[in-house]
Design a protein around this motif. Structure first.
Motif, short mmCIF file in Angstrom:
data_model
loop_
_atom_site.label_atom_id
_atom_site.label_comp_id
_atom_site.label_asym_id
_atom_site.label_seq_id
_atom_site.Cartn_x
_atom_site.Cartn_y
_atom_site.Cartn_z
N SER A 107 54.29 18.53 15.41
CA SER A 107 54.32 18.96 16.80
C SER A 107 54.23 20.48 16.90
O SER A 107 54.80 21.20 16.07
CB SER A 107 55.61 18.48 17.48
N VAL A 108 53.49 20.94 17.90
CA VAL A 108 53.41 22.36 18.21
C VAL A 108 53.71 22.56 19.70
O VAL A 108 53.72 21.61 20.48
CB VAL A 108 52.01 22.94 17.88
N LYS A 109 53.92 23.80 20.07
CA LYS A 109 54.20 24.14 21.47
C LYS A 109 52.96 23.87 22.32
O LYS A 109 51.86 24.29 21.99
CB LYS A 109 54.62 25.60 21.58
N ARG A 110 53.15 23.19 23.43
CA ARG A 110 52.06 22.90 24.35
C ARG A 110 52.13 23.83 25.54
O ARG A 110 53.22 24.22 25.98
CB ARG A 110 52.14 21.44 24.84
N LYS A 111 50.97 24.14 26.09
CA LYS A 111 50.94 24.96 27.30
C LYS A 111 51.43 24.17 28.50
O LYS A 111 52.00 24.73 29.44
CB LYS A 111 49.52 25.47 27.55
N LYS A 112 51.20 22.87 28.47
CA LYS A 112 51.68 21.99 29.53
C LYS A 112 52.28 20.73 28.91
O LYS A 112 51.68 20.13 28.03
CB LYS A 112 50.54 21.58 30.46
N GLY A 113 53.44 20.34 29.41
CA GLY A 113 54.03 19.10 28.96
C GLY A 113 54.66 19.19 27.58
O GLY A 113 54.31 20.06 26.78
N ASN A 114 55.60 18.30 27.33
CA ASN A 114 56.24 18.17 26.02
C ASN A 114 56.72 16.72 25.90
O ASN A 114 57.58 16.29 26.66
CB ASN A 114 57.41 19.14 25.88
N TYR A 115 56.13 16.01 24.95
CA TYR A 115 56.39 14.57 24.85
C TYR A 115 57.13 14.19 23.57
O TYR A 115 57.35 13.01 23.31
CB TYR A 115 55.06 13.81 24.91
N LEU A 116 57.49 15.18 22.76
CA LEU A 116 58.07 14.89 21.45
C LEU A 116 59.37 14.10 21.56
O LEU A 116 59.57 13.11 20.84
CB LEU A 116 58.30 16.19 20.68
N LEU A 117 60.26 14.52 22.44
CA LEU A 117 61.55 13.84 22.57
C LEU A 117 61.37 12.39 23.01
O LEU A 117 62.07 11.49 22.52
CB LEU A 117 62.45 14.59 23.54
N GLU A 118 60.43 12.16 23.91
CA GLU A 118 60.17 10.79 24.37
C GLU A 118 59.58 9.95 23.25
O GLU A 118 59.86 8.75 23.14
CB GLU A 118 59.23 10.80 25.57
N THR A 119 58.76 10.57 22.41
CA THR A 119 58.19 9.84 21.28
C THR A 119 59.27 9.42 20.29
O THR A 119 59.32 8.26 19.85
CB THR A 119 57.13 10.71 20.56
N ILE A 120 60.15 10.36 19.94
CA ILE A 120 61.26 10.03 19.03
C ILE A 120 62.14 8.95 19.63
O ILE A 120 62.55 8.00 18.96
CB ILE A 120 62.08 11.29 18.71
N LYS A 121 62.42 9.08 20.92
CA LYS A 121 63.25 8.09 21.61
C LYS A 121 62.62 6.71 21.55
O LYS A 121 63.30 5.70 21.30
CB LYS A 121 63.44 8.52 23.06
N SER A 122 61.31 6.64 21.77
CA SER A 122 60.62 5.35 21.73
C SER A 122 60.70 4.71 20.35
O SER A 122 60.88 3.50 20.22
CB SER A 122 59.16 5.54 22.15
N ILE A 123 60.55 5.53 19.31
CA ILE A 123 60.63 4.99 17.94
C ILE A 123 61.96 4.28 17.72
O ILE A 123 62.01 3.15 17.21
CB ILE A 123 60.43 6.12 16.91
N PHE A 124 63.03 4.95 18.09
CA PHE A 124 64.36 4.39 17.83
C PHE A 124 64.72 3.25 18.80
O PHE A 124 65.29 2.25 18.38
CB PHE A 124 65.41 5.50 17.91
N LEU A 141 57.97 20.55 12.85
CA LEU A 141 57.77 21.51 13.93
C LEU A 141 56.88 22.61 13.37
O LEU A 141 57.34 23.54 12.69
CB LEU A 141 59.11 22.07 14.41
N ALA A 142 55.59 22.50 13.66
CA ALA A 142 54.59 23.29 12.96
C ALA A 142 54.19 24.58 13.67
O ALA A 142 53.36 25.33 13.16
CB ALA A 142 53.34 22.44 12.71
N ASP A 143 54.78 24.82 14.83
CA ASP A 143 54.43 26.04 15.55
C ASP A 143 55.07 27.25 14.88
O ASP A 143 56.20 27.19 14.40
CB ASP A 143 54.88 25.94 17.01
N TRP A 148 60.52 28.79 20.13
CA TRP A 148 60.23 27.40 20.52
C TRP A 148 60.87 26.42 19.55
O TRP A 148 61.45 25.42 19.97
CB TRP A 148 58.72 27.18 20.58
N ARG A 149 60.78 26.70 18.27
CA ARG A 149 61.38 25.80 17.28
C ARG A 149 62.88 25.69 17.48
O ARG A 149 63.46 24.60 17.40
CB ARG A 149 61.08 26.29 15.85
N ASP A 150 63.53 26.81 17.75
CA ASP A 150 64.99 26.80 17.95
C ASP A 150 65.37 25.92 19.13
O ASP A 150 66.35 25.16 19.07
CB ASP A 150 65.51 28.22 18.16
N VAL A 151 64.62 26.04 20.21
CA VAL A 151 64.90 25.22 21.40
C VAL A 151 64.70 23.74 21.10
O VAL A 151 65.52 22.90 21.48
CB VAL A 151 64.00 25.66 22.58
#
Length: 478
Positions: A107-124, A141-143, A148-151
């Motif tokens: 995952s990298v920082k997006r200019k619009k939207g952020n879906y990483l947390l929802e993706t992890i949530k869906s997996i579990f 976290l490849a950015d 951004w990584r800290d957040v």
């Protein structure tokens, strides 16, 4: 989707390799050797001279003819060692144990939207308690933006602390110092410079993720960071793997989109990681993966329906552009993959080309196709061991050839297998029922049959003029 230019062969002997800087086109084999030599230097010393990097860029090639170079690739790039990267562990617990499946996300920082947390949530959330014991999720976290990584680490640890403590969620970062040059790369396919940089870095992001995950599990599936999962996807994947036991495969696909739902043996991950690094600037990762599969002698795509993963992001990670792609084969609710126990298949019908009988019994999207059958023709499944059947479903015809169905036929089950000259057959059969509109389906078969079943026979009861497609034969057992 694209076609590589043919390159002239210029290396007759090792001495001629000194002329590399003076030549503009080279053979794939020569370039591959050069790549491997420099890769070994990079791995052993974690340092490549700037001039050498420039040489690699100048001499890279588009020639990746899978059939021609499959043996060369196996011999020269059978990497088993890890790439020399010191990862930063952003969230993890010690004493990790090896699991059945690792799910990798970059995952990298997006200019619009952020879906990483929802993706992890869906997996579990889409995994049962028992399934959670067999999976691990690795997030890269490849950015290069540390703020951004800290957040993101703070959000992940707050929402998924118990999964981190349980050892099934790991968050890592590969430092920028390990990345190759990302500026001034070749503009293949006339891509703009920023697009080339984005997709080239993405290849390296994935390579470092694959490298990290090589020993964490038996199998590995790649997801993107904007994905929704179907319920009990792990159970479905395990069933498919079991059904393909004894079959050679490199990649299994559980989605038709991008780099979503692509499954690998973990022992192939080091080689795939090296492959992405070697050609990181050449093309997007999903295109490279097609060549990787071909180079390891899996010629055809092996994709399963319904899809287990769905793209849910609206904005792309590249410039925040709209990306409305959806997999129309996705089903969110758990679907019942058949067991299809080991068996041999026979038919006396006239088979068309390579649409042989076994393809009707496969979990893959393929089928049996025969010329017009006559009354008395048969299609038989002989199980390796007697089985107790819960449900049987047989489908004929396809959307494109809706008339190539079994117009008049029946389904029988048999016992007492004997050997004939060219095949094995059951001595006695019991009729379960007739085909209706080209299909047969019956549940609670075990309550209707007083014996363990050795054979299933599809029997043609009336000659037809139309060809016959048997699209799928599905067996559920106890």
């Amino acid at each position: 989707m694209f076609k590589f230019c043919q390159m002239k062969h210029i290396f007759e002997t090792l001495d001629k390799m000194r002329c590399l800087r003076k030549r503009s086109t080279v053979s794939f084999l020569g370039v591959l050797v050069i790549f491997l030599l420099f890769m070994n230097l990079y791995i052993e010393d974690s340092y490549v001279l700037e001039g050498d990097k420039q040489l690699i860029r100048e001499t890279s090639t588009h020639q990746l003819n899978s059939e021609r170079y499959v043996h060369t690739f196996k011999d020269l790039s059978n990497f088993s060692g890890a790439i020399n990267v010191t990862y930063r562990y952003l969230a993890t617990t010690p004493l990790q144990r090896k699991r059945f499946l690792t799910i990798g996300l970059s995952s990298v920082k997006r200019k619009k939207g952020n879906y990483l947390l929802e993706t992890i949530k869906s997996i579990f959330e889409q995994s049962s308690y028992e399934e959670l014991k067999e999976i691990s999720v690795v997030v890269h976290l490849a950015d290069f933006n540390s703020s951004w990584r800290d957040v993101m680490v703070q959000d992940i640890t707050q929402k998924f602390a118990h999964h981190i403590i349980a050892g099934r969620l790991i968050v890592i970062h590969a430092p920028e110092e390990y990345y190759p040059i990302l500026d001034g790369l070749k503009r293949n396919y006339n891509d703009p410079e920023d697009r080339v940089r984005f997709r080239s870095k993405q290849n390296v992001d994935y390579a470092f993720l694959l490298n990290f995950c090589a020993n964490t599990s038996d199998y590995y599936v790649m997801l993107e960071d904007d994905v929704r999962c179907s319920k009990n996807f792990l159970t479905a994947i395990k069933k498919v793997i079991t059904s393909l036991e004894g079959t050679y495969w490199v990649t299994l696909e559980f989605s038709k989109l991008g780099y979503i739902g692509k499954l690998y043996h973990s022992h192939d991950l080091p080689r795939l990681a090296h492959f992405l690094l070697m050609f990181y600037q050449e093309m997007p990762c999903d295109w490279l993966l097609t060549h990787f599969r071909g180079l390891l002698a899996q010629k055809n795509v092996i994709r399963f329906k319904p899809s287990l993963f769905q793209h849910m992001g609206y904005y792309s990670s590249y410039k925040g552009t709209e990306n409305k792609l959806k997999d129309d084969d996705f089903e969110e609710e758990s679907f019942d993959i058949p067991d299809n126990p080991p068996a041999n298949l026979y038919t006396n019908m006239n088979v068309f080309e390579n649409y042989e009988a076994s393809k009707a019994y496969s979990s893959v999207d393929e089928y049996f196709w025969g010329k017009p059958p006559s009354a008395g023709d048969f299609f038989v499944i002989i199980f390796e061991n007697p089985i107790l059947i819960k449900k049987i479903k047989v489908s004929t015809g396809t959307e494109d050839r809706q008339n190539d169905i079994l117009h008049h036929g029946a389904l029988d089950v048999g016992e007492n297998v004997v050997d004939f000259k060219q095949s094995r057959q059951c001595v006695t059969y019991l009729r379960l029922g007739e085909f209706k509109n080209g299909n047969f389906e019956m549940s609670e078969v075990n309550q209707k049959i007083p014996f363990d079943i050795n054979c299933i026979r599809i029997y043609v009861t009336k000659t037809q003029k139309e060809w016959l497609i048997i699209r799928s034969i599905s067996i559920w057992t106890f």
